[in-house]
Motif scaffolding. Structure first.
Motif, PDB file in Angstrom:
ATOM      1  N   PHE A 290       0.853  -1.184   0.000  1.00 50.64           N
ATOM      2  CA  PHE A 290       0.000   0.000   0.000  1.00 50.64           C
ATOM      3  C   PHE A 290       0.893   1.239   0.000  1.00 50.64           C
ATOM      4  CE2 PHE A 290      -3.137  -2.831   2.350  1.00 50.64           C
ATOM      5  CZ  PHE A 290      -3.883  -3.075   1.207  1.00 50.64           C
ATOM      6  N   HIS A 291       0.900   1.950  -1.149  1.00 51.57           N
ATOM      7  CA  HIS A 291       1.773   3.116  -1.280  1.00 51.57           C
ATOM      8  C   HIS A 291       0.999   4.428  -1.344  1.00 51.57           C
ATOM      9  CE1 HIS A 291       4.934   0.206  -1.902  1.00 51.57           C
ATOM     10  NE2 HIS A 291       4.283  -0.302  -2.951  1.00 51.57           N
ATOM     11  N   ASP A 292      -0.291   4.359  -1.631  1.00 52.57           N
ATOM     12  CA  ASP A 292      -1.099   5.580  -1.612  1.00 52.57           C
ATOM     13  C   ASP A 292      -2.541   5.224  -1.257  1.00 52.57           C
ATOM     14  OD1 ASP A 292      -2.155   4.428  -3.890  1.00 52.57           O
ATOM     15  OD2 ASP A 292      -1.211   5.844  -5.276  1.00 52.57           O
ATOM     16  N   THR A 293      -3.341   6.260  -1.077  1.00 54.52           N
ATOM     17  CA  THR A 293      -4.748   6.079  -0.679  1.00 54.52           C
ATOM     18  C   THR A 293      -5.510   5.249  -1.697  1.00 54.52           C
ATOM     19  OG1 THR A 293      -4.719   8.212   0.449  1.00 54.52           O
ATOM     20  CG2 THR A 293      -6.878   7.303  -0.089  1.00 54.52           C
ATOM     21  N   GLU A 294      -5.183   5.429  -2.969  1.00 53.01           N
ATOM     22  CA  GLU A 294      -5.886   4.721  -4.041  1.00 53.01           C
ATOM     23  C   GLU A 294      -5.697   3.209  -3.912  1.00 53.01           C
ATOM     24  OE1 GLU A 294      -8.533   4.623  -7.083  1.00 53.01           O
ATOM     25  OE2 GLU A 294      -7.831   6.402  -6.001  1.00 53.01           O
ATOM     26  N   ASP A 295      -4.478   2.791  -3.476  1.00 53.82           N
ATOM     27  CA  ASP A 295      -4.221   1.364  -3.309  1.00 53.82           C
ATOM     28  C   ASP A 295      -5.161   0.753  -2.270  1.00 53.82           C
ATOM     29  OD1 ASP A 295      -2.233   1.497  -5.173  1.00 53.82           O
ATOM     30  OD2 ASP A 295      -0.607   1.726  -3.721  1.00 53.82           O
ATOM     31  N   ILE A 296      -5.315   1.446  -1.147  1.00 58.20           N
ATOM     32  CA  ILE A 296      -6.183   0.928  -0.076  1.00 58.20           C
ATOM     33  C   ILE A 296      -7.645   0.970  -0.508  1.00 58.20           C
ATOM     34  CG2 ILE A 296      -6.963   1.305   2.299  1.00 58.20           C
ATOM     35  CD1 ILE A 296      -4.230   2.258   3.021  1.00 58.20           C
ATOM     36  N   TYR A 297      -8.017   2.054  -1.200  1.00 63.17           N
ATOM     37  CA  TYR A 297      -9.425   2.172  -1.639  1.00 63.17           C
ATOM     38  C   TYR A 297      -9.785   1.046  -2.604  1.00 63.17           C
ATOM     39  CZ  TYR A 297     -13.754   4.026  -3.506  1.00 63.17           C
ATOM     40  OH  TYR A 297     -15.068   4.166  -3.888  1.00 63.17           O
ATOM     41  N   GLU A 298      -8.858   0.727  -3.522  1.00 65.52           N
ATOM     42  CA  GLU A 298      -9.129  -0.348  -4.475  1.00 65.52           C
ATOM     43  C   GLU A 298      -9.251  -1.695  -3.779  1.00 65.52           C
ATOM     44  OE1 GLU A 298      -7.051   1.415  -8.527  1.00 65.52           O
ATOM     45  OE2 GLU A 298      -6.375  -0.483  -7.681  1.00 65.52           O
ATOM     46  N   ALA A 299      -8.523  -1.873  -2.666  1.00 67.47           N
ATOM     47  CA  ALA A 299      -8.517  -3.159  -1.962  1.00 67.47           C
ATOM     48  C   ALA A 299      -9.764  -3.349  -1.100  1.00 67.47           C
ATOM     49  CB  ALA A 299      -7.256  -3.280  -1.108  1.00 67.47           C
ATOM     50  N   ILE A 300     -10.175  -2.321  -0.343  1.00 69.01           N
ATOM     51  CA  ILE A 300     -11.270  -2.519   0.620  1.00 69.01           C
ATOM     52  C   ILE A 300     -12.365  -1.455   0.531  1.00 69.01           C
ATOM     53  CG2 ILE A 300      -9.775  -3.713   2.271  1.00 69.01           C
ATOM     54  CD1 ILE A 300      -9.684  -1.095   3.886  1.00 69.01           C
ATOM     55  N   GLY A 301     -12.208  -0.476  -0.365  1.00 69.78           N
ATOM     56  CA  GLY A 301     -13.199   0.608  -0.432  1.00 69.78           C
ATOM     57  C   GLY A 301     -14.594   0.114  -0.731  1.00 69.78           C
TER      58      GLY A 301
ATOM     59  N   GLY B  38     -11.550   9.215   2.585  1.00 68.90           N
ATOM     60  CA  GLY B  38     -10.916   9.849   3.745  1.00 68.90           C
ATOM     61  C   GLY B  38     -10.477   8.831   4.778  1.00 68.90           C
ATOM     62  N   ILE B  39     -11.314   7.800   4.995  1.00 71.45           N
ATOM     63  CA  ILE B  39     -10.967   6.727   5.929  1.00 71.45           C
ATOM     64  C   ILE B  39      -9.753   5.955   5.415  1.00 71.45           C
ATOM     65  CG2 ILE B  39     -11.783   4.504   6.845  1.00 71.45           C
ATOM     66  CD1 ILE B  39     -14.603   5.789   6.943  1.00 71.45           C
ATOM     67  N   CYS B  40      -9.713   5.681   4.101  1.00 69.49           N
ATOM     68  CA  CYS B  40      -8.564   4.981   3.508  1.00 69.49           C
ATOM     69  C   CYS B  40      -7.278   5.787   3.671  1.00 69.49           C
ATOM     70  CB  CYS B  40      -8.828   4.707   2.029  1.00 69.49           C
ATOM     71  SG  CYS B  40     -10.133   3.484   1.746  1.00 69.49           S
ATOM     72  N   SER B  41      -7.413   7.112   3.567  1.00 74.46           N
ATOM     73  CA  SER B  41      -6.241   7.983   3.744  1.00 74.46           C
ATOM     74  C   SER B  41      -5.698   7.880   5.173  1.00 74.46           C
ATOM     75  CB  SER B  41      -6.620   9.426   3.415  1.00 74.46           C
ATOM     76  OG  SER B  41      -5.535  10.291   3.642  1.00 74.46           O
ATOM     77  N   LYS B  42      -6.607   7.854   6.158  1.00 75.62           N
ATOM     78  CA  LYS B  42      -6.175   7.727   7.557  1.00 75.62           C
ATOM     79  C   LYS B  42      -5.563   6.353   7.820  1.00 75.62           C
ATOM     80  CE  LYS B  42      -9.582  11.047   9.252  1.00 75.62           C
ATOM     81  NZ  LYS B  42     -10.820  11.245  10.030  1.00 75.62           N
ATOM     82  N   LEU B  43      -6.116   5.313   7.182  1.00 74.42           N
ATOM     83  CA  LEU B  43      -5.541   3.973   7.323  1.00 74.42           C
ATOM     84  C   LEU B  43      -4.127   3.934   6.757  1.00 74.42           C
ATOM     85  CD1 LEU B  43      -8.588   1.696   6.381  1.00 74.42           C
ATOM     86  CD2 LEU B  43      -7.427   1.785   8.598  1.00 74.42           C
ATOM     87  N   LEU B  44      -3.905   4.616   5.612  1.00 78.09           N
ATOM     88  CA  LEU B  44      -2.569   4.673   5.019  1.00 78.09           C
ATOM     89  C   LEU B  44      -1.584   5.314   5.992  1.00 78.09           C
ATOM     90  CD1 LEU B  44      -0.712   4.344   2.500  1.00 78.09           C
ATOM     91  CD2 LEU B  44      -1.408   6.664   1.862  1.00 78.09           C
ATOM     92  N   HIS B  45      -2.038   6.392   6.656  1.00 78.99           N
ATOM     93  CA  HIS B  45      -1.163   7.086   7.611  1.00 78.99           C
ATOM     94  C   HIS B  45      -0.843   6.195   8.813  1.00 78.99           C
ATOM     95  CE1 HIS B  45       0.703  10.441   9.657  1.00 78.99           C
ATOM     96  NE2 HIS B  45      -0.055  10.214  10.726  1.00 78.99           N
ATOM     97  N   LEU B  46      -1.830   5.367   9.228  1.00 80.67           N
ATOM     98  CA  LEU B  46      -1.583   4.451  10.351  1.00 80.67           C
ATOM     99  C   LEU B  46      -0.647   3.322   9.953  1.00 80.67           C
ATOM    100  CD1 LEU B  46      -5.220   4.186  11.791  1.00 80.67           C
ATOM    101  CD2 LEU B  46      -3.272   5.371  12.838  1.00 80.67           C
ATOM    102  N   ILE B  47      -0.739   2.885   8.680  1.00 78.53           N
ATOM    103  CA  ILE B  47       0.133   1.804   8.199  1.00 78.53           C
ATOM    104  C   ILE B  47       1.546   2.318   7.971  1.00 78.53           C
ATOM    105  CG2 ILE B  47       0.555   0.236   6.260  1.00 78.53           C
ATOM    106  CD1 ILE B  47      -2.506   0.047   5.948  1.00 78.53           C
ATOM    107  N   HIS B  48       1.677   3.509   7.346  1.00 74.91           N
ATOM    108  CA  HIS B  48       2.991   4.120   7.068  1.00 74.91           C
ATOM    109  C   HIS B  48       3.032   5.511   7.697  1.00 74.91           C
ATOM    110  CE1 HIS B  48       3.792   0.844   4.333  1.00 74.91           C
ATOM    111  NE2 HIS B  48       2.744   1.156   3.578  1.00 74.91           N
ATOM    112  N   PRO B  49       3.209   5.598   9.020  1.00 71.21           N
ATOM    113  CA  PRO B  49       3.161   6.905   9.695  1.00 71.21           C
ATOM    114  C   PRO B  49       4.253   7.877   9.268  1.00 71.21           C
ATOM    115  CG  PRO B  49       3.922   5.189  11.187  1.00 71.21           C
ATOM    116  CD  PRO B  49       3.462   4.495   9.950  1.00 71.21           C
TER     117      PRO B  49
END
Length: 717
Positions: free
Chosen positions: A34-45, A61-72
């Motif tokens: 997961f390198h950007d918000t789009e990656d997470i959104y495509e996986a679980i959005g 927005g939730i996917c963006s926060k998850l990205l920050h938690l995964i790669h702070p």
């Protein structure tokens, strides 16, 4: 990952444990990819949107926060521009392109981020999870509803081969059970209706706002009448405090006078008056509890005064008079009326009762023009909710405030009368077509770019972004156009005049002293387009039968051309068809000796094609039966059509097609109809039956309508 889990639970407190474990597994397996918000959104959005009532922007927005938690500690610019891949050695693109097929995946690997397939949403797993969620939701809702009693969820009920299923929410069920539901608007949500194996409506919602008048329109056989029956008999549930009256069956004939029959449907007034008579009888007989009875009698008088019971007979009489019952007829027992007049009585009872929801199915079919005009004026002032099925175009332009359009297993609502609906619908279809064409052009343009630069390293990021963009474009379904109805009457050969002449015709039925028709002088040619109008019982059908020679005049002479061949469509033609035969067999039994192809060609000329021609006539809709009757009538190639109320079972589109067919017909025509639009489309001459005679009106239908409206205005004074 613990922070991610806590965050997901906080954002989705009602998440199912199976769905939570599914999302957790996807995030853990793909944490390094997961390198950007789009990656997470495509996986679980898509999954997150299914389990929560949130918009796409909220989920992103939730996917963006998850990205920050995964790669702070990730670089925001890097996340936007994608992950950087360092090549192990220089790559010579020209040599690789020479052997494109073998090196296709290798070339792609240079600039396309490879992604583990485990990160993609498994469609089967997602569907299975959604089904489990829905089953649990339905089970919980059903338990709640069963606990409160009166309403069941998604239960199927049968009625004359029709079934309905409906999902009722917890909130509505609780309100209904507690008796706290006092809403006047009617919402029937998430329901299906089927007839046998055929689905008529699916996942449909209908809202009827209090005080609005709705016209339900759609092609024959789509389920309009079935829907009214489902509502009236409780198959589709509405709040129990809302009173419903469906005018479908005629009044039972007995010794009750017509006026009293209407008054009796006010059960409150009828009950109070009955109790008043009982008390007065008890007091007259010297009842011991006369003081209590007197007190009860005073209470009854107060209630009768509150509901203005003394004005009820006058109000009922006005309604009956408007529907064609003169003072003498209002005193007659209901058993002396024909079925058509008893249907008028049923309509009068409904109008007098003033239910919260009045359901009318083709109310103009049993009425003459004067009664139709009166009913149009009366319903324009209807205070509660009205739902009416009608194919009378002028009625739909005059009465409804809204139109419900039944098509393709759903119902669309339009504000305004039928004319406004037609314009809005056509404009909507044009806009949808333009949107589809614009999207197709855009797709082609983008696809052309992708195909051109798919293997160009310098354009790789652009190609990938455009591929993603294409995947996100909504799928626009092609517009399902309703098949145009076409009716074709046979070609005729010209006849030299005179064609048809009635001279000094008078007629009275045997045993009757009064003439129905007196001194009638009329003539017609193959160019004639004549419409006969007048009150019910004025002699319209009798005149038609004299014209065709079915009845012989009491006095006078009927002259017709020896080669004149009538095609007669009676208002009971449909009821006289053999219901157990299919349409082909019906024509074969009436006109033997022809091939099956000829019978099918004849039926096809009236829109009875394919499997319809092989279905039993009894299984066809009223409009389809009428087309079969037209096909049979025209098998003898008539050169003069006599049509008695041909529109009773036809939808608006078929009436329009009938008008166009008559305009193209080369023979003569005499039409009895109350459909104003059809009359205006085809008729050049108007004959008015009344007072024992028949007269021609030079001003045509406009003059006749003006005469009727003046008579109604004078009668209301």
């Amino acid at each position: 990952m613990d922070h991610c889990k806590d965050f997901i639970k906080a954002e989705f407190p009602c998440i199912d444990i199976e769905m939570f474990q599914y999302i957790e597994g996807v995030l853990e397996n793909g944490i390094d990819d997961f390198h950007d918000t789009e990656d997470i959104y495509e996986a679980i959005g898509e999954v997150l949107q299914e389990i929560a009532n949130k918009s796409e922007s909220d989920i992103r927005g939730i996917c963006s926060k998850l990205l920050h938690l995964i790669h702070p500690h990730s670089n925001s610019n890097a996340s936007k521009n994608g992950h950087t891949k360092i090549l192990d050695a220089p790559v010579h693109l020209a040599s690789m392109a020479a052997d494109l097929e073998d090196n296709d995946m290798e070339i792609k690997s240079i600039w396309v981020n490879s992604r583990d397939d485990s990160l993609k949403v498994d469609k089967k797993k997602l569907k299975k999870a959604q089904e489990k969620l829905q089953q649990k939701h339905d089970k919980r809702t059903e338990q709640v509803v069963k606990g409160v009693g009166s309403i069941s969820v998604a239960s199927s009920n049968k009625m004359d081969g029709a079934t309905a299923s409906q999902v009722t929410s917890k909130k509505e069920a609780k309100l209904e059970a507690k008796g706290n539901n006092r809403a006047q608007d009617i919402k029937i949500e998430n329901f299906d209706v089927a007839y046998g194996d055929r689905i008529l409506l699916q996942n449909t919602d209908v809202t009827l706002a209090y005080g609005r008048r709705y016209g339900l329109v759609g092609r024959n056989g789509l389920g309009k009448t079935t829907l009214l029956r489902m509502i009236s008999c409780g198959q589709l549930r509405i709040p129990s405090h809302i009173s419903i009256l469906h005018v479908e069956q005629e009044v039972i004939g007995d010794d009750t006078p017509a006026l009293e029959s209407v008054l009796q449907c006010d059960f409150v007034r009828h009950g109070l008056l009955t109790r008043e008579k009982e008390i007065n009888l008890l007091i007259a007989n010297g009842s011991a509890a006369s003081a209590d009875l007197s007190s009860e009698l005073s209470e009854i008088y107060m209630q009768l005064s509150a509901i203005e019971a003394d004005k009820a007979p006058a109000r009922a009489s006005v309604i009956l008079d408007g529907l064609g019952f003169n003072p003498e007829m209002q005193k007659k027992a209901t058993k002396h009326f024909s079925g058509g007049w008893r249907m008028r009585l049923a309509l009068a009872r409904a109008l007098f009762s003033k239910p919260d929801l009045l359901l009318l199915d083709e109310p103009t079919n049993m009425l003459d023009m004067k009664a139709i005009i009166w009913l149009e004026n009366y319903l324009q002032n209807w205070q509660s909710t009205l739902l009416v099925v009608s194919h009378d175009r002028h009625f739909l332009d005059t009465v409804p405030t809204d139109i419900l359009h039944l098509h393709t297993q759903r119902i669309d609502t339009y504000r305004g009368n039928y004319e406004v609906f037609e314009k809005t619908k056509n404009e909507k279809l044009k806009n949808q077509q333009r949107e589809i064409e614009a999207q197709n052009a855009h797709r082609s343009h983008v696809q052309e770019f992708i195909d051109k630069f798919r293997y160009n390293a310098n354009r790789a990021s652009s190609v990938q972004s455009k591929i993603k963009m294409l995947e996100k474009l909504p799928e626009l379904k092609a517009i399902e156009k309703e098949v145009e109805v076409v009716l074709r009457f046979p070609e005729t050969e010209g006849l030299s005049p005179p064609i048809l002449q009635l001279n000094e015709i008078s007629f009275a039925y045997p045993g009757c002293n009064n003439n129905i028709l007196t001194n009638v002088n009329l003539g017609a040619t193959l160019e004639s387009r004549i419409c006969i109008v007048g009150d019910n019982g004025a002699g319209k059908t009798t005149l038609l039968k004299i014209i065709m020679g079915i009845l012989n005049p009491t006095l006078g002479v009927r002259n017709v051309h020896r080669n004149l061949k009538f095609g007669y469509f009676s208002q009971h033609h449909v009821d006289q068809l053999e219901m157990n035969q299919c349409s082909v067999e019906l024509l074969q039994s009436s006109f033997p000796g022809k091939t099956v192809e000829e019978y099918r060609r004849q039926l096809g000329g009236f829109g009875v094609t394919g499997d319809l021609a092989l279905q039993s006539v009894g299984s066809l809709s009223g409009g389809q039966k009428s087309r079969v009757a037209f096909a049979r009538m025209c098998m003898s190639n008539p050169n003069f059509l006599v049509l008695d109320e041909p529109t009773n079972h036809l939808d608006i589109e078929t009436i329009e097609a009938l008008g166009k067919a008559i305009q193209k017909y080369t023979g003569g025509l005499i039409l009895v109809s109350h459909d104003e639009r059809l009359i205006r489309m085809v008729c050049k001459e108007l004959w008015v039956c009344g007072g024992g005679g028949v007269k021609s009106i030079e001003g045509g239908f406009n003059e006749y309508r003006a005469i009727v409206e003046r008579e109604l205005a004078e009668a209301s004074k």
